[in-house]
Design an enzyme around this catalytic site. Structure first.
Site, PDB file in Angstrom:
ATOM      1  N   HIS A  58       0.838  -1.205   0.000  1.00 37.38           N
ATOM      2  CA  HIS A  58       0.000   0.000   0.000  1.00 37.38           C
ATOM      3  C   HIS A  58       0.869   1.249   0.000  1.00 37.38           C
ATOM      4  O   HIS A  58       1.618   1.500   0.938  1.00 37.38           O
ATOM      5  CB  HIS A  58      -0.909   0.009   1.227  1.00 37.38           C
ATOM      6  CG  HIS A  58      -1.972   1.058   1.193  1.00 37.38           C
ATOM      7  ND1 HIS A  58      -3.010   1.031   0.284  1.00 37.38           N
ATOM      8  CD2 HIS A  58      -2.168   2.182   1.936  1.00 37.38           C
ATOM      9  CE1 HIS A  58      -3.804   2.065   0.479  1.00 37.38           C
ATOM     10  NE2 HIS A  58      -3.310   2.789   1.473  1.00 37.38           N
ATOM     11  N   HIS A  60       0.845   5.596  -1.308  1.00 36.95           N
ATOM     12  CA  HIS A  60       0.415   6.807  -2.013  1.00 36.95           C
ATOM     13  C   HIS A  60       1.713   7.580  -2.236  1.00 36.95           C
ATOM     14  O   HIS A  60       2.184   8.271  -1.320  1.00 36.95           O
ATOM     15  CB  HIS A  60      -0.552   7.646  -1.175  1.00 36.95           C
ATOM     16  CG  HIS A  60      -1.698   6.868  -0.587  1.00 36.95           C
ATOM     17  ND1 HIS A  60      -2.766   6.452  -1.344  1.00 36.95           N
ATOM     18  CD2 HIS A  60      -1.940   6.436   0.664  1.00 36.95           C
ATOM     19  CE1 HIS A  60      -3.616   5.795  -0.558  1.00 36.95           C
ATOM     20  NE2 HIS A  60      -3.124   5.772   0.656  1.00 36.95           N
ATOM     21  N   GLN A  63       2.640  11.231  -1.059  1.00 36.38           N
ATOM     22  CA  GLN A  63       2.706  11.599   0.358  1.00 36.38           C
ATOM     23  C   GLN A  63       4.127  11.518   0.918  1.00 36.38           C
ATOM     24  O   GLN A  63       4.404  12.002   2.021  1.00 36.38           O
ATOM     25  CB  GLN A  63       1.728  10.735   1.159  1.00 36.38           C
ATOM     26  CG  GLN A  63       0.278  11.033   0.790  1.00 36.38           C
ATOM     27  CD  GLN A  63      -0.743  10.179   1.509  1.00 36.38           C
ATOM     28  OE1 GLN A  63      -0.452   9.541   2.507  1.00 36.38           O
ATOM     29  NE2 GLN A  63      -1.962  10.154   0.983  1.00 36.38           N
ATOM     30  N   HIS A 275      -5.829  -1.486   6.229  1.00 32.55           N
ATOM     31  CA  HIS A 275      -6.000  -1.115   7.646  1.00 32.55           C
ATOM     32  C   HIS A 275      -6.928  -2.084   8.382  1.00 32.55           C
ATOM     33  O   HIS A 275      -6.464  -2.858   9.188  1.00 32.55           O
ATOM     34  CB  HIS A 275      -6.490   0.330   7.830  1.00 32.55           C
ATOM     35  CG  HIS A 275      -5.657   1.350   7.123  1.00 32.55           C
ATOM     36  ND1 HIS A 275      -4.303   1.447   7.324  1.00 32.55           N
ATOM     37  CD2 HIS A 275      -5.974   2.309   6.207  1.00 32.55           C
ATOM     38  CE1 HIS A 275      -3.817   2.433   6.572  1.00 32.55           C
ATOM     39  NE2 HIS A 275      -4.811   2.952   5.872  1.00 32.55           N
ATOM     40  N   ASP A 326       2.149   3.128   3.007  1.00 30.03           N
ATOM     41  CA  ASP A 326       1.062   4.099   3.029  1.00 30.03           C
ATOM     42  C   ASP A 326       1.556   5.545   2.886  1.00 30.03           C
ATOM     43  O   ASP A 326       1.823   6.003   1.787  1.00 30.03           O
ATOM     44  CB  ASP A 326       0.250   3.891   4.315  1.00 30.03           C
ATOM     45  CG  ASP A 326      -1.122   4.549   4.255  1.00 30.03           C
ATOM     46  OD1 ASP A 326      -1.411   5.240   3.275  1.00 30.03           O
ATOM     47  OD2 ASP A 326      -1.908   4.367   5.192  1.00 30.03           O
TER      48      ASP A 326
HETATM   49 ZN    ZN Z   1      -3.931   4.643   2.227  1.00 28.22          ZN
END
Ligand code: ZN
Length: 463
Positions: A58, A60, A63, A275, A326
């Site tokens: 996972h 992104h 970020q 999650h 993440d």
């Molecule tokens: Zn996420």
């Protein structure tokens, strides 16, 4: 060109082989692996330990630019939480253009390789231009991600997701305009554009699909998207990250989120719940029965104050889990993998919670789980070191203080419970060496463009 590599030892099909020889064909696939010296000459010799590379379940990528930059309370605010962090993240999502996304993601994916990930699942919801309109080529930002993966040399599973509403019963907000699809038909049209670019330009990428979250789409749309096998890669979606997420779903639809997914989608080993922090004992049983995978992102979940996943209960019932970075506050796969159990060691005042019923080392148990479930979550089939598989592998530095003069039976325990980036010596993807001495071999070519993006973007933000 065919290659024959030699390692001090290799972890192959859950067992150590020493020494370990690997022969590769000219497409970087494993043609032989074992302890017997092959007939051909050795082309490269390592005094280190060979392992399959980690799968990052996972990400992104954008970020990465703001990780660690939201650690102050706003003036006049007495507390901070996931939702206030999200407002800062939205600022960043609003300003990026396709070239910036390409440059930052290229360097970020190089970094993932340096940490020992050989594959990454990019959970992608930044679809449109800054005004919220589709680009002339609707797949523009997905193409930035696919191109970045190619330049960095990491294996990519791209998961473009559907984002329709702010929350149950609440329409999309202006600051979410780059994510929005007006209905599932529009989303499937976008997915087709991305799949076309994938087929024509980036056939090495696997494209999956999904829904941003249980909050970002109404149940009928979630069922349409997740309940259909679109002949693509795996399905991913955020579930019950915050307790308020779980509560909002229950209040709106009179049912717990995983209960609803189990009964209505229905869940299977094709589905990956990111999650799933706030699940009760009934939901745990249903998740385990479904064989779906939970993608844990421990350092981000901790950073955002998400809550604590019921790890021992889930694990002891046979639940599948893998790891993801993440928001990228930490990139270390060893740290991500051990963190869920370490949290419960603190709670329970006990150690080795994963191996109470067997003789195996906790590190080996953890490694095997994140490998198997991680590969499944990214849509990769078979075992990493099966014959014919692309050679995606990491080499631990055998001369590192933590590993010298240690028995082989302790290597995985050391790596998983005491290891960090310093253990990574070399990294291969598709038989091509991408990292040597812990550094990406093309880092110098990308650092300046990455710095340029940082300069441009941070000037626009008020983090
Ligand atoms: Zn996420």
């Amino acid at each position: 060109m065919t290659q024959v590599l030699q390692f001090k030892a290799g972890y192959v099909q859950d067992e150590w082989i020493t020494p370990c020889f690997v022969s590769l064909d000219d497409l970087g696939r494993i043609s032989a692996i074992g302890s017997e010296h092959p007939a051909q000459a050795i082309t490269e010799k390592h005094e280190g330990y060979l392992l399959p590379g980690f799968a990052n379940g996972h990400s992104h990528s954008f970020q990465y630019l703001m990780s660690g930059m939201a650690e102050r309370l706003e003036r006049g605010h007495e507390s901070d939480d996931f939702w206030s962090w999200r407002e800062k993240m939205y600022q960043l999502a609003a300003v990026l253009d396709p070239e910036q996304l390409l440059d930052l993601t290229t360097r970020f994916y190089q970094s993932l390789l340096e940490y020992g990930y050989t594959s990454v699942c990019e959970f992608h919801y930044l679809h449109h231009d800054k005004s919220g309109h589709a680009y002339a080529q609707p797949a523009t930002l997905s193409i930035s991600i696919m191109e970045a993966a190619r330049r960095a040399g990491i294996r990519l599973t791209l998961v473009p997701v559907y984002y329709h509403q702010a929350a149950p019963g609440k329409p999309i907000q202006p600051r979410q305009r780059r994510f929005y699809c007006k209905d599932t038909d529009e989303y499937l049209g976008l997915l087709e554009h991305i799949a076309n670019a994938n087929r024509k330009l980036y056939p090495e990428v696997l494209v999956g699909y999904g829904v941003h979250s249980m909050r970002a789409a109404p149940p009928r749309d979630i069922k349409t998207i997740l309940g259909t096998h679109w002949a693509l890669g795996p399905a991913h979606f955020h579930v019950s990250e915050q307790s308020s997420d779980a509560l909002a779903f229950e209040q709106a639809y009179h049912c717990r989120a995983v209960d609803w997914l189990y009964d209505n989608v229905p869940l299977s080993d094709h589905h990956n719940l990111v999650h799933a922090t706030h699940i009760n004992t009934v939901e745990i049983k249903k998740l385990v029965a479904s064989q779906a995978t939970v993608v844990l992102c421990p350092s981000t979940e901790g950073n955002l104050g998400d809550g604590i996943f019921p790890f021992p209960e889930y694990f002891n019932q046979g639940g599948n889990f893998c790891i993801g970075t993440d928001s990228h506050v930490s990139l270390c796969p060893f740290g991500e993998a051990r963190y869920p159990e370490i949290v419960h060691r603190l709670f329970m005042e006990k150690r080795n919670l994963l191996c109470q019923h067997g003789a195996l080392d906790s590190g080996q148990i953890l490694f095997d789980h994140v490998q198997t479930s991680g590969r499944r979550a990214l849509g990769l089939t078979g075992e990493a070191f099966d014959l014919g598989q692309p050679f995606d592998a990491i080499v631990l530095d055998g001369s590192h203080d933590r590993l010298v003069e240690r028995p082989l039976s302790h290597v995985l325990g050391i790596a998983m419970y005491a290891g960090d980036q310093n253990l990574i010596d070399a990294v291969y993807v598709q038989g091509i060496k991408q990292v040597s001495g812990g550094q990406h071999l093309r880092k110098r070519e990308t650092v300046e463009s990455f710095r340029k993006v940082m300069r441009q973007v941070t000037a626009d933000l008020t983090l």
